[in-house]
Write an enzyme that holds these catalytic residues in place. Structure first.
Site, PDB file in Angstrom:
ATOM      1  N   ASP A  44     -17.135 -20.307 -32.447  1.00  0.00           N
ATOM      2  CA  ASP A  44     -17.484 -21.939 -32.528  1.00  0.00           C
ATOM      3  C   ASP A  44     -16.176 -22.667 -32.716  1.00  0.00           C
ATOM      4  OD1 ASP A  44     -16.974 -21.764 -35.345  1.00  0.00           O
ATOM      5  OD2 ASP A  44     -18.454 -20.720 -35.675  1.00  0.00           O
ATOM      6  N   ASP A  65     -14.503 -26.123 -34.530  1.00  0.00           N
ATOM      7  CA  ASP A  65     -14.800 -27.370 -35.579  1.00  0.00           C
ATOM      8  C   ASP A  65     -13.588 -28.377 -35.227  1.00  0.00           C
ATOM      9  OD1 ASP A  65     -16.615 -26.106 -37.463  1.00  0.00           O
ATOM     10  OD2 ASP A  65     -14.939 -24.536 -37.665  1.00  0.00           O
ATOM     11  N   ASP A 111      -7.899 -22.463 -46.352  1.00  0.00           N
ATOM     12  CA  ASP A 111      -7.656 -21.196 -46.991  1.00  0.00           C
ATOM     13  C   ASP A 111      -6.691 -20.342 -46.447  1.00  0.00           C
ATOM     14  OD1 ASP A 111      -8.884 -20.610 -44.640  1.00  0.00           O
ATOM     15  OD2 ASP A 111     -10.491 -19.275 -45.467  1.00  0.00           O
TER      16      ASP A 111
END
Ligand code: ATP
Ligand code: MG
Length: 411
Positions: free
Chosen positions: A30, A32, A108
């Site tokens: 996907d 973002d 992260d």
């Protein structure tokens, strides 16, 4: 999409796993988008846009069946400003807007903090992610221990990306995992279920399972399973799980459907059996004991990782059909063929045989019996198709994936 924002005068970057996977030559799951436009401004640019999330507002822009998540650049809390972080260092609020640099350092791993800038088609790298990407290295941005304390799910993400991408976890990011696994006990059970799905149904279940075991994290996701694996002297349970994970990966690679109900039937099989044995010694029949024990162990499991009812019912059916599969005479077998869970129960029986728990001839009998009764199988398949109505509103991800906190950093 990116151009619409740019043309409206905003910065627009593709970010996260989408950029990482593109650079690795893999197909992204996907996309973002990160932007300096605020949610209200994003909404003004896209008619087909919905704002979601309470603590952190995100925009979901719909393109037919696709949904692209658009988030405003965020900054990390500094820790002492208005208590966005708990005493243990966990993030509870994550709602301060920032610059693209701020946005990068709160992510992260360095390889997840690469921004594809639409303005000049460049990849912007604020954290050294390019170098790590080339080296196949998962390195946390900032002090690993601090970052795990902020959000323990990052330990599972480290395992998942290591499994999926074949990357190594940097020694500094690796060491604290052995110490801090227990922090996963404080994570919302619904969020952990989403992580479990990604770990085991993302095509790298075998690797994920082995790494979870290696880092002693399995005990926080499947405590009853992990306990029995400890006392699994002949390695039979381990073999069963491994075969199931191999099958799952093979099915995904072949584009076949997989269900968490089956995976749980495998992972929770021995705990269920153990409990059922106790119940039988108290006088229950085999069928009753499986029914009762199944309910009990799955309820217990759900306390640390939520297991939605629509799946747990199926898991229990797979178990309950196992004793019925032992009978190969009378009308029972034909009726069983028409059962909506027959195929899963049969597959489960095959696995048990492969792991040495039951006899291969029984499997062969059922394989043969199915070939002899193709019309019963066809009818059952037809009924199943009728029951499965398409969902009206396709979603990019399950709802609990990104709870109000956007990209998951704030749960
Ligand atoms: P996948 O291929 O599974 O989608 P992903 O890296 O895109 O991997 P997402 O969960 O979709 O993972 O998150 C998108 C991005 O948001 C990540 O790449 C990362 O930059 C950031 N992110 C997500 N979860 C966290 C977290 N717990 N802590 C910090 N940053 C996070
Ligand atoms: Mg993603």
């Amino acid at each position: 999409m990116l151009y619409r924002l740019k043309d409206a005068g905003y910065e627009a970057h593709l970010v996260g796993g989408g950029v990482r996977d593109l650079l690795l030559g893999r197909e992204p799951k996907d996309f973002d988008v990160a932007t300096d436009a605020h949610p209200g401004q994003i909404k003004a640019v896209f008619r087909n846009c919905r704002l979601i999330g309470r603590r952190f507002r995100l925009a979901h822009v719909h393109f037919g069946r696709e949904i692209i998540e658009v988030a405003t650049f965020r900054a990390q809390h500094s820790g002492d400003d208005a208590g966005g972080i708990t005493e243990e260092g966990r993030i509870i609020r994550d709602n301060v807007y920032g610059t693209v640099e701020d946005d990068a350092v709160r992510r992260d791993f360095t390889v997840n903090a690469l921004y594809y800038n639409i303005k000049d088609f460049s990849v912007v790298d604020y954290a050294g992610g390019m170098e790590d990407l080339e080296a196949g290295m998962l390195r946390l941005i900032g002090d690993p221990e601090v970052r795990y304390r902020e959000d323990a799910v990052r330990m599972l993400r480290a395992v998942r990306f290591a499994a999926k991408l074949g990357f190594r976890i940097h020694p500094e990011a690796e060491a604290p995992i052995f110490e801090l696994g227990h922090l996963l006990q404080e994570i919302a059970p619904a969020r952990l279920f989403e992580e479990v799905l990604k770990l085991f149904m993302g095509g790298s279940a075998v690797q994920s399972y082995e790494l979870l075991s290696h880092y002693n994290l399995l005990q926080y996701l499947f405590p009853q399973t992990a306990a029995l694996l400890e006392s699994d002297q002949h390695g039979f349970f381990h073999a069963l799980i491994l075969r199931a994970m191999e099958n799952t990966d093979a099915r995904i690679a072949a584009g076949k459907p997989v269900t968490p109900a089956f995976l749980y039937a495998v992972l929770m099989w021995m705990p269920m059996q153990q409990r059922a044995k106790v119940l039988r010694s108290d006088g229950m029949t085999e069928v009753q004991s499986i029914c009762e024990a199944g309910g009990e162990v799955l309820a217990e499991q759900s306390r640390c990782v939520v297991f939605p009812k629509r799946f747990s019912l199926q898991t229990r059916e797979i178990w309950q059909l196992q004793p019925r599969l032992k009978r190969t005479t009378g009308k029972g077998p034909l009726r069983l063929l028409a059962h909506p869970r027959f195929r899963a129960a049969y597959d489960f029986l095959l696995l048990r045989a492969e792991a040495g728990e039951t006899h291969q001839p029984l499997c062969d009998w059922w394989t043969e019996f199915q070939l002899e009764n193709p019309e019963v199988i066809a009818q059952a398949a037809q009924r199943a198709a009728l029951n499965k109505r398409p969902r009206r509103r396709p979603r990019k991800k399950p709802a609990a994936d990104k709870p109000a906190g956007g990209s998951g950093a704030s749960e």
